[in-house]
Design an enzyme around this catalytic site. Structure first.
Site, PDB file in Angstrom:
ATOM      1  N   TYR A 206       0.845  -1.199   0.000  1.00 25.92           N
ATOM      2  CA  TYR A 206       0.000   0.000   0.000  1.00 25.92           C
ATOM      3  C   TYR A 206       0.877   1.244   0.000  1.00 25.92           C
ATOM      4  O   TYR A 206       2.044   1.218   0.390  1.00 25.92           O
ATOM      5  CB  TYR A 206      -0.939   0.017   1.201  1.00 25.92           C
ATOM      6  CG  TYR A 206      -0.272   0.195   2.548  1.00 25.92           C
ATOM      7  CD1 TYR A 206      -0.095   1.459   3.110  1.00 25.92           C
ATOM      8  CD2 TYR A 206       0.176  -0.908   3.280  1.00 25.92           C
ATOM      9  CE1 TYR A 206       0.504   1.634   4.346  1.00 25.92           C
ATOM     10  CE2 TYR A 206       0.773  -0.757   4.512  1.00 25.92           C
ATOM     11  CZ  TYR A 206       0.933   0.519   5.051  1.00 25.92           C
ATOM     12  OH  TYR A 206       1.538   0.693   6.274  1.00 25.92           O
ATOM     13  N   CYS A 207       0.292   2.348  -0.463  1.00 22.39           N
ATOM     14  CA  CYS A 207       0.944   3.660  -0.422  1.00 22.39           C
ATOM     15  C   CYS A 207      -0.153   4.720  -0.322  1.00 22.39           C
ATOM     16  O   CYS A 207      -1.307   4.405  -0.050  1.00 22.39           O
ATOM     17  CB  CYS A 207       1.845   3.880  -1.635  1.00 22.39           C
ATOM     18  SG  CYS A 207       0.978   3.843  -3.222  1.00 22.39           S
ATOM     19  N   THR A 208       0.181   5.969  -0.565  1.00 23.78           N
ATOM     20  CA  THR A 208      -0.774   7.057  -0.367  1.00 23.78           C
ATOM     21  C   THR A 208      -1.975   6.969  -1.304  1.00 23.78           C
ATOM     22  O   THR A 208      -3.122   6.986  -0.872  1.00 23.78           O
ATOM     23  CB  THR A 208      -0.079   8.416  -0.568  1.00 23.78           C
ATOM     24  OG1 THR A 208       1.087   8.463   0.221  1.00 23.78           O
ATOM     25  CG2 THR A 208      -1.019   9.558  -0.195  1.00 23.78           C
TER      26      THR A 208
END
Length: 600
Positions: A206-208
């Site tokens: 996951y990331c922003t």
């Protein structure tokens, strides 16, 4: 009633048929709607963060949806207040509209030589609900299944350390990996170092907002067998928090690269802590930074009011920095660094355009060290004079180190007739500085102190015959690097360029690398029987005359042949209409600075 403000974030990976036309669309559409922010257009897609009035942002989305290029694009639109102050607006790029063309949307690697992974190989997208279910089911695995199923799931955060400080996914039943990196381009190295830990596992990333996972997941999967099961949160943390407003498995706040700074859920628990006193704190609005690497740090309001000489982030402390007093950094330099930290939807747009100044352990800006090789029948002293203007204009980013070539040449006196020789004797050798050369046999060198008459008339193309002493010149440069190095780059002029190219080719052949880049001015190609003619995979800047006749020593076609030896994917060419010189006026100097700033 005033119209509400908002922020729109989106990216799209798809071949752009006409980059120039798309740039014109963004310039026209965004300006007509009063949108501010950053737009990055590349041949493989777009990455956008813009702000403005909500109705204007909705009209922008409507215009894009009529274009098949944006089919399936996830437009993340959020209502919010405008920037709280001018500094945050400036840093996050919300004081104007910036539309730029970039080579790639995500600069996944800092080395321009290394090709990014194919985005088509990215991991499988999981919706926020699917992502949540996977984490939820991980806690329901029975004890008998734990050894086979639970240990197969890894949660990988693809963001930077300053982001994960204030918020991250947490599940006690799932092993979570935080790379603790300063910038996204450090992630490939971390993946390489932890490849065994990832192999054979179900990797949940996951990331922003999703874009960083696209490239990172593709990179993991490119490693082959055992790395196939990589999944990524579609829409990133932002979409997850919209789906689970209570925070779900995400604890703390989501760091964002716009004027909102961070976005939280209904859960008000604070994950971050003040760097100085350790109290709970997660507000980056003050934009405090590490005094050494300039990464954002958390300093509570109370500690900000104290006279602290320097802030030292966790990573700099780990590498034993922070033991000395810092030299103050000028406000304009801080302004530049702060402004660069602002990015589009995620940090990746910043990385595509990155221009930065490195800071060493003593708080001084570390300049690029460049080894300079003069031309045929020159020396370090007169080459210093020839490059004085260049050195002055690059003084803030580069330091030149000049050396004499290893082969001393005899003084040569050219006379058209014997009468000329007697009537106009050569000058005193005592008043003349020695001249040197690369790539000639040691037998050509001379210890004679007097002049001798040239055996033949002056030949401006004499450099073409000077190719016999490469091995001696190579050994000489290796000694220079050992004694005066390390160096970031090598600059060669005329015959010095030919020597630099052969040096780089030899290093590539024996798997050594003493230079990160090369600058080759008025260069030419020298064939060497010792080396094969393979493409030189080193970032290179080529500067030479464009063939309009003013460089009477090196033909422009010879310089182009030298360009052909280097990987075109990481080569930059500057052609000028002057003579056998290195031009230092605009726009040439700006192009040189742009090339060098990639390596700061």
């Amino acid at each position: 009633m005033a119209e509400p403000d908002g922020v729109l974030l989106y990216y799209k990976y798809a071949p752009v048929p006409d980059v120039a036309a798309l740039v014109r669309f963004y310039e026209s559409n965004c300006r007509s709607l009063g949108l501010l922010g950053r737009v990055r257009v590349a041949p493989d897609g777009v990455n956008v963060t813009v702000g403005g009035k909500m109705p204007a942002l909705e009209k922008h989305i409507e215009a894009l949806r009529s274009d098949s290029l944006f089919e399936g694009t996830d437009f993340k639109l959020a209502s919010c207040d405008g920037p709280s102050n001018e500094r945050i607006a400036r840093e996050c790029g919300f004081t104007d509209l910036s539309v730029r063309v970039v080579k790639e949307l995500v600069t996944f690697r800092s080395d321009p030589l290394l090709k990014p992974p194919e985005i088509s190989h990215a991991g499988k997208h999981l919706s926020a609900t699917e992502f949540h279910s996977v984490l939820q089911d991980a806690g329901k695995v029975s004890d008998s299944q734990a050894s086979t199923q639970e240990k197969q799931l890894l949660l990988l955060d693809a963001r930077n350390l300053y982001e994960t400080r204030i918020g991250k996914f947490q599940n006690p039943d799932v092993e979570t990996l935080d790379p603790e990196i300063r910038q996204y381009s450090d992630l490939p190295s971390w993946i390489d170092e932890h490849a065994e830990q990832l192999q054979g596992k179900n990797v949940l990333m996951y990331c922003t907002g999703g874009i960083r996972c696209e490239m990172a997941s593709a990179y993991i999967r490119s490693k082959g067998a055992g790395y196939e099961n990589v999944f990524q949160l579609y829409g990133g943390i932002q979409r997850y928090l919209e789906q689970f407003p209570d925070g779900g498995f995400f604890k703390g706040k989501n760091f964002v690269f716009d004027h909102r700074v961070s976005v939280g859920s209904q859960d008000t628990n604070i994950l971050g802590a003040c760097l100085i006193c350790g109290s709970s704190f997660d507000d980056y609005s003050s934009r405090c930074r590490c005094s050494y690497c300039r990464m954002l740090v958390l300093v509570c309001y109370s500690c900000q009011g104290k006279a602290v000489a320097e802030y030292v982030c966790e990573l700099c402390k780990k590498h034993c920095k922070g033991t000395g007093q810092l030299r103050s950094i000028k406000d304009d330099q801080l302004h530049m660094l702060d402004s660069l930290e602002a990015a589009t939807e995620v940090e990746t747009a910043l990385l595509s355009d990155h221009v930065s100044t490195s800071v060493n352990g003593n708080g001084h800006h570390r300049k690029l060290r460049i080894l300079c090789l003069h031309g045929f029948r020159q020396n370090a002293s007169n080459f210093k004079g020839r490059t004085a203007s260049l050195a002055k204009k690059l003084k803030n980013i580069a330091e030149f180190v000049l050396v004499n070539a290893p082969h001393e040449l005899p003084f040569i006196y050219h006379a058209s007739t014997q009468t000329d020789l007697h009537q106009t004797p050569p000058p005193s050798s005592e008043k003349c500085k020695k001249r040197f050369a690369w790539l000639i046999s040691s037998k050509t060198s001379s210890d004679e102190s007097g002049w001798k008459i040239a055996d033949e008339p002056f030949d401006p193309l004499q450099y073409q015959q000077q190719t016999e002493g490469f091995e001696e010149s190579y050994k000489f440069l290796k000694n220079v690097i050992s004694e005066l190095g390390p160096f970031d780059g090598i600059l060669g002029f005329s015959q010095g360029s030919a020597m630099a190219a052969l040096f780089l080719e030899q290093q590539q052949r024996i798997h050594e690398k003493d230079f990160r880049f090369a600058i080759l001015c008025s260069g030419f190609n020298v064939a060497s029987e010792k080396l094969g003619r393979e493409i030189i995979r080193c970032p290179s800047l080529h500067i030479f005359g464009d063939g309009r006749g003013r460089d009477r020593q090196i033909d422009s076609e010879e310089s182009r042949k030298l360009v052909g030896l280097f990987d075109e994917g990481c080569s930059v060419v500057i052609e000028h209409d002057m003579g056998h010189i290195i031009p230092t006026m605009a726009p040439y100097i700006d192009q040189m600075k742009g090339f060098l700033q990639r390596f700061m």
